[in-house]
Write an enzyme that holds these catalytic residues in place. Structure first.
Site, PDB file in Angstrom:
ATOM      1  N   ASP A   1       1.007  -1.291  -0.062  1.00 33.75           N
ATOM      2  CA  ASP A   1       0.002   0.002   0.088  1.00 33.75           C
ATOM      3  C   ASP A   1       0.780   1.302   0.095  1.00 33.75           C
ATOM      4  OD1 ASP A   1      -2.249  -1.730   0.149  1.00 33.75           O
ATOM      5  OD2 ASP A   1      -2.565  -1.388   2.596  1.00 33.75           O
TER       6      ASP A   1
HETATM    7  N1  URA Z   1      -1.508  -5.729   3.878  1.00 33.71           N
HETATM    8  C1  URA Z   1      -1.726  -4.404   3.922  1.00 33.71           C
HETATM    9  O1  URA Z   1      -2.727  -4.277   4.382  1.00 33.71           O
HETATM   10  N2  URA Z   1      -1.114  -3.658   3.040  1.00 33.71           N
HETATM   11  C2  URA Z   1      -0.019  -3.988   2.505  1.00 33.71           C
HETATM   12  O2  URA Z   1       0.631  -3.106   2.086  1.00 33.71           O
HETATM   13  C3  URA Z   1       0.410  -5.296   2.448  1.00 33.71           C
HETATM   14  C4  URA Z   1      -0.145  -6.309   3.352  1.00 33.71           C
END
Ligand code: URA
Length: 238
Positions: free
Chosen positions: A101
């Site tokens: 993310d």
């Molecule tokens: N899980 C999440 O919520 N975000 C990420 O970036 C990776 C795994």
């Protein structure tokens, strides 16, 4: 026009320093002529040979990035935000292996090797990822058990995971939790914690398979060694 040692390094053949050594040793030719001058400019159509073997400029390259917060894990962003590909100085077209993310940090591989990328991201291959999450509240045993057994997110039950508390901060009412998963659903960790009543305040991927962040600061990257690439391939049985 690019500097010779850079073109060699970008092809994934070796590091820039090693390329400089090869040039100085007279092992590199451009269009059939030995070139010992570091920094010689080469054109895209120039043919480079090293030890009489033609350099394949389409060779595979592999980078391990310590993804910083505030960059997107795509090649191009429709909102024009900075991408993980923008960080890596290369002319080779690379892309991230899976996604983190915008606000997640940590291990992210980038490559132009579609085969390895597919192997690493295919759910059946169960590549382990370790995440460190800072969450609001104090994680309790019941929540740990639920997370470990799998929770339902978006009509999907997550596979078993391993959860460990690393630190509890009673004063600020937060916990630092290690969670190991081998899936990669969208926002999986955040959704898993949300399901058991906690909000993820910070998230970092500490490792991906056997690769970790040792030696890197946020925003820094390095090339994988040939040994590491072989080791990644060896995780999968053909
Ligand atoms: N899980 C999440 O919520 N975000 C990420 O970036 C990776 C795994």
């Amino acid at each position: 026009m690019e500097r010779l040692q850079k073109v060699i390094a970008n092809s994934g053949y070796c590091s820039r320093r090693e390329a400089e050594k090869l040039i100085l040793e007279g092992k590199v030719q451009i269009n059939g002529k030995i070139v010992k001058e570091l920094g010689t400019k080469v054109k895209v159509k120039d043919e480079i040979t090293i030890d009489n073997v033609r350099l394949n400029k389409d060779d595979k390259v592999y980078y391990l990035l310590y993804k910083p917060r505030g960059v997107v894990s795509t090649v191009k962003d429709d909102k024009n935000r900075k991408t993980v590909v923008d960080i890596i100085k290369t002319n080779v077209r690379i892309y991230p292996v899976g996604r983190l993310d915008y606000d997640t940090t940590g291990v992210l591989l980038l490559t132009n090797d579609g085969e390895l990328s597919n192997l690493l991201t295919h759910p059946k291959n169960k590549v382990e990822k370790i995440y460190i999450a800072k969450i609001n509240g104090i994680l309790d045993v019941k929540a740990i058990k639920t997370l470990e057994n799998g929770v339902e997110i978006d009509n999907y039950k997550t596979a078993k995971s391993k959860v460990k508390i690393r630190k509890i901060d009673k004063k600020n009412n937060t916990s630092i939790v290690e969670i190991r998963i081998h899936e990669g659903k969208n926002h999986q960790i955040k959704k898993m914690f949300e399901k058991v009543g906690f909000k993820v305040l910070k998230l970092k991927r500490e490792s991906f398979a056997f690769l970790n962040l040792l030696g890197l600061n946020s925003g820094e990257y390095r090339k994988l060694s040939i040994k590491e690439v072989r080791q990644l391939y060896s995780l999968f049985k053909y």
